[in-house]
Design a protein around this motif. Structure first.
Motif, PDB file in Angstrom:
ATOM      1  N   THR A 341     -29.646  68.519  -9.484  1.00 23.59           N
ATOM      2  CA  THR A 341     -30.991  69.283  -9.047  1.00 23.59           C
ATOM      3  C   THR A 341     -30.924  70.544  -8.558  1.00 23.59           C
ATOM      4  N   GLY A 342     -29.911  70.824  -7.692  1.00 21.40           N
ATOM      5  CA  GLY A 342     -29.823  72.076  -7.274  1.00 21.40           C
ATOM      6  C   GLY A 342     -30.448  72.218  -5.690  1.00 21.40           C
ATOM      7  N   TRP A 343     -29.661  72.935  -4.980  1.00 25.51           N
ATOM      8  CA  TRP A 343     -30.039  73.210  -3.600  1.00 25.51           C
ATOM      9  C   TRP A 343     -31.400  73.743  -3.555  1.00 25.51           C
ATOM     10  N   GLU A 344     -31.968  74.581  -4.470  1.00 21.84           N
ATOM     11  CA  GLU A 344     -33.189  75.022  -4.390  1.00 21.84           C
ATOM     12  C   GLU A 344     -34.317  74.299  -4.771  1.00 21.84           C
ATOM     13  N   ASN A 345     -34.105  73.359  -5.391  1.00 22.98           N
ATOM     14  CA  ASN A 345     -35.092  72.236  -5.704  1.00 22.98           C
ATOM     15  C   ASN A 345     -35.273  70.912  -4.761  1.00 22.98           C
ATOM     16  N   ILE A 346     -34.394  71.143  -3.696  1.00 21.49           N
ATOM     17  CA  ILE A 346     -34.509  69.993  -2.517  1.00 21.49           C
ATOM     18  C   ILE A 346     -35.097  70.858  -1.543  1.00 21.49           C
ATOM     19  N   VAL A 347     -36.287  70.058  -0.902  1.00 25.22           N
ATOM     20  CA  VAL A 347     -37.117  70.554   0.076  1.00 25.22           C
ATOM     21  C   VAL A 347     -37.296  69.541   1.437  1.00 25.22           C
ATOM     22  N   ILE A 348     -36.990  70.330   2.447  1.00 22.87           N
ATOM     23  CA  ILE A 348     -37.266  69.212   3.715  1.00 22.87           C
ATOM     24  C   ILE A 348     -38.578  69.027   4.010  1.00 22.87           C
ATOM     25  N   ALA A 349     -38.695  67.555   3.928  1.00 23.88           N
ATOM     26  CA  ALA A 349     -39.957  66.927   4.149  1.00 23.88           C
ATOM     27  C   ALA A 349     -40.496  66.974   5.593  1.00 23.88           C
ATOM     28  N   SER A 350     -39.647  66.314   6.293  1.00 23.08           N
ATOM     29  CA  SER A 350     -39.798  66.100   7.621  1.00 23.08           C
ATOM     30  C   SER A 350     -38.679  66.160   8.636  1.00 23.08           C
ATOM     31  N   THR A 351     -38.580  66.426   9.853  1.00 22.07           N
ATOM     32  CA  THR A 351     -37.442  66.606  10.839  1.00 22.07           C
ATOM     33  C   THR A 351     -37.993  65.997  12.264  1.00 22.07           C
ATOM     34  N   ALA A 352     -37.278  65.506  12.943  1.00 16.82           N
ATOM     35  CA  ALA A 352     -37.652  64.895  14.292  1.00 16.82           C
ATOM     36  C   ALA A 352     -38.362  65.982  15.077  1.00 16.82           C
ATOM     37  N   SER A 353     -37.962  67.342  14.921  1.00 16.94           N
ATOM     38  CA  SER A 353     -38.404  68.459  15.676  1.00 16.94           C
ATOM     39  C   SER A 353     -39.700  69.240  15.014  1.00 16.94           C
ATOM     40  N   HIS A 354     -39.571  68.839  13.517  1.00  9.21           N
ATOM     41  CA  HIS A 354     -40.594  69.678  12.724  1.00  9.21           C
ATOM     42  C   HIS A 354     -40.298  70.893  12.465  1.00  9.21           C
ATOM     43  N   ARG A 355     -39.126  71.257  12.776  1.00  5.22           N
ATOM     44  CA  ARG A 355     -38.518  72.426  12.182  1.00  5.22           C
ATOM     45  C   ARG A 355     -38.323  72.477  10.810  1.00  5.22           C
ATOM     46  N   TYR A 356     -38.214  73.548  10.093  1.00  8.25           N
ATOM     47  CA  TYR A 356     -37.839  73.741   8.650  1.00  8.25           C
ATOM     48  C   TYR A 356     -38.607  73.055   7.730  1.00  8.25           C
ATOM     49  N   GLU A 357     -39.377  72.334   8.226  1.00 13.13           N
ATOM     50  CA  GLU A 357     -40.231  71.502   7.119  1.00 13.13           C
ATOM     51  C   GLU A 357     -40.999  72.511   6.059  1.00 13.13           C
ATOM     52  N   GLY A 358     -40.898  72.196   4.749  1.00 11.70           N
ATOM     53  CA  GLY A 358     -41.230  72.954   3.785  1.00 11.70           C
ATOM     54  C   GLY A 358     -40.344  73.907   3.166  1.00 11.70           C
ATOM     55  N   LEU A 359     -39.153  73.852   3.809  1.00 11.48           N
ATOM     56  CA  LEU A 359     -38.073  75.052   3.417  1.00 11.48           C
ATOM     57  C   LEU A 359     -37.243  74.288   2.382  1.00 11.48           C
ATOM     58  N   SER A 360     -36.605  74.880   1.247  1.00  7.87           N
ATOM     59  CA  SER A 360     -35.743  74.288   0.389  1.00  7.87           C
ATOM     60  C   SER A 360     -34.476  74.517   0.929  1.00  7.87           C
ATOM     61  N   LEU A 361     -33.508  73.506   0.555  1.00  2.78           N
ATOM     62  CA  LEU A 361     -32.010  73.689   1.272  1.00  2.78           C
ATOM     63  C   LEU A 361     -31.196  75.103   0.900  1.00  2.78           C
TER      64      LEU A 361
END
Length: 531
Positions: A341-361
């Motif tokens: 799929t590529g790094w650009e098409n994988i998006v962070i949905a949730s993290t414990a601290s809620h940082r980076y959510e919505g960013l692609s890898l």
């Protein structure tokens, strides 16, 4: 004695695939007591109240065949993600994951794995029956059907090691599976891209599945849904065939842009297995993106030894380099989401601290001016592996091809609520999207056929008696909706939005949704599959 209710004036779809008819329904207790042409109940049921639903449609309550709501009864908030879609029954324990049994000897292995997907819980039960008693005490919003998860059984027997089980450990797994079946499990489920299932062999799974009755289901999140999807389908079918049980492919897809357009051949392969007499079904969520825990981007060997060992490897520059190499050039059955799929098409949905959510890898790496894997490794260390992702890698043509098969049921694969972030919209929109997009707009199938996929087909696959059909004597699980005004509002940017057009939902003869609003009544129950 509870008052009887007549639902009058609606077009009724009975769940069998038959065209809708104008019918009145009489609900008494938790059952549909009788069905009649319009107006026939007038004067015959003096004690019954009548609710006029003229212009609306009634269907059996929808059944989500692939859910991860195992934890929903145990959390403080009311999980209305499914009930507001008209879902009245969920099949949980999918992808090899369940919340019991828990072996005290391996409680850390269980907890660290469970917390990658489920919200924070006490995990202070041990047996499946204890878990169900705890859930029943707080109440089920929807009816709760379940599968026994292979990952959970394996952790309870032998922890998180990358090795084959000993005969004694296999006996433990079989014993726990047998107990789950006695408690009402519909079958066994695997998640073969996740630890520790990723370490198991076909022979191990077949031996385990072989203790089940013929009516039980072997449902699998296969080893590979991209470059080796055909091999994975053959493995799944062979396990069920040799075990003598039903076969169900979870969230059927062909992932990876280079492979788009192959679903037709996949369906033909599955059809060919059906001609042998094997019961083969599958489920689909109607989206072009998948979602799972972020650690699934890593190669299998990285997970050996559980969370502590994985965190150590993530902190090692040399191990990161090895991971990056294996992700770029995967070997064996490893499904590299990045490769397909590529790094650009994988998006962070949730993290414990809620940082980076919505960013692609890819964006995460660029933001930190480092290779995406290094950025992911640091994120996983900081978040103690508690992170999920959305993978945009499925072709719309393939989604529609899979949906056309009459053997395709509908499952949301929605991840557990309670972790926040920007989850996949499928958790809130799957069933409305089927009727809004694929029936009304795309005209992919007639409404009665879509309803069959979401009701009777689902009930038949998982041996759930008295669900999935509107008939005299069946459970009064019903959804009342506006067939022309049903709209899905959940998007990737705003995923936790419920649909409009679901007017009312009944669970076990009690109304739990009125005018599109949840009434706060937990009237669901634990269901036992009929074997």
């Amino acid at each position: 004695m509870a008052q009887s209710t007549v639902l009058s004036g609606a077009t009724v779809y009975d769940g069998t695939g038959s065209a809708g008819q104008p019918l009145d329904l009489l609900i008494a207790g938790d059952r549909i007591a009788a069905i009649s042409p319009p107006g026939r109940f007038r004067g015959m049921t003096h004690s019954a109240r009548t609710i006029d639903v003229t212009g609306l449609s009634i269907a059996p309550g929808f059944i989500d065949v692939h859910s991860h709501s195992d934890s929903s009864p145990l959390i403080d908030l009311d999980d209305t993600s499914k009930i507001l879609q008209g879902v009245t029954t969920e099949v949980n324990g999918n992808c090899g994951f369940g919340l019991a049994p828990i072996n005290p000897a391996f409680v850390d292995d269980f907890t660290t794995l469970a917390l990658r997907i489920f919200p924070p819980l006490e995990f202070d039960w041990r047996s499946l029956d204890e878990l169900h008693e705890r859930a029943a005490a707080t109440g089920f919003i929807t009816n709760f059907a379940f599968l026994a998860g292979h990952n959970t059984l394996r952790v309870a027997a032998m922890g998180s090691d990358e090795r084959a089980p000993t005969p004694a450990e296999m006996t433990v797994m079989k014993d726990q599976l047998y107990r789950a079946l006695e408690s009402g499990a519909a079958g066994l489920t695997t998640g073969l891209i996740y630890p520790p299932g990723i370490f198991s062999t076909t022979e191990e799974i077949t031996e385990l599945a072989s203790i089940m009755p013929a009516t039980a289901v072997y449902a699998s999140h296969m080893r590979n849904e991209s470059s080796r999807v055909r091999e994975s389908i053959e493995e799944t079918v062979n396990v069920a065939s040799h075990a003598g049980v039903r076969c169900h492919v979870s969230h059927l897809k062909v992932a990876g842009r280079r492979l788009w357009g192959q679903m037709g051949e996949i369906i033909e392969t599955l059809d060919s297995h059906r001609t042998t007499g094997l019961s083969v079904t599958h489920d689909v969520y109607p989206y072009t993106a998948s979602s799972t825990m972020l650690t699934a981007v890593l190669p299998p060997w990285a997970h050996d030894g559980g969370a502590p060992a994985l965190l150590q490897r993530l902190a090692s520059p040399s191990e990161r380099a090895r991971m990056a190499q294996d992700i770029a050039e995967p070997s064996g059955s490893f499904e590299s989401h990045v490769r397909s799929t590529g790094w650009e098409n994988i998006v962070i949905a949730s993290t414990a601290s809620h940082r980076y959510e919505g960013l692609s890898l890819a964006a995460l790496g660029a933001q930190q001016d480092r290779h995406p894997l290094d950025a992911v490794a640091e994120l996983l260390i900081d978040e103690q592996l508690k992170a999920t992702m959305i993978i945009h890698g499925i072709g719309e043509e393939d989604v529609q091809t899979a949906l056309r098969s009459p053997y395709t049921a509908i499952g949301s694969d929605g991840l557990p609520v309670g972790t926040g972030g920007k989850p996949h919209p499928r958790g809130y929109g799957t069933f409305a999207r089927m009727l809004d997009v694929y029936v009304r707009r795309e005209k992919l199938m007639r409404i009665e056929e879509a309803i069959r996929r979401m009701t009777s087909l689902a009930a038949d696959i998982f041996s759930l008696p008295e669900r999935g059909r509107i008939a005299a004597g069946s459970s009064a699980d019903l959804v009342i909706f506006d067939a022309e005004g049903l709209n899905d509002h959940a998007t990737f940017d705003d995923p936790m939005r419920s649909p409009s057009g679901i007017h009312a939902v009944w669970v076990g003869g009690e109304q739990v949704v009125k005018n599109g609003a949840y009434l706060g009544r937990r009237n669901g129950t634990l269901l036992s599959a009929r074997h």
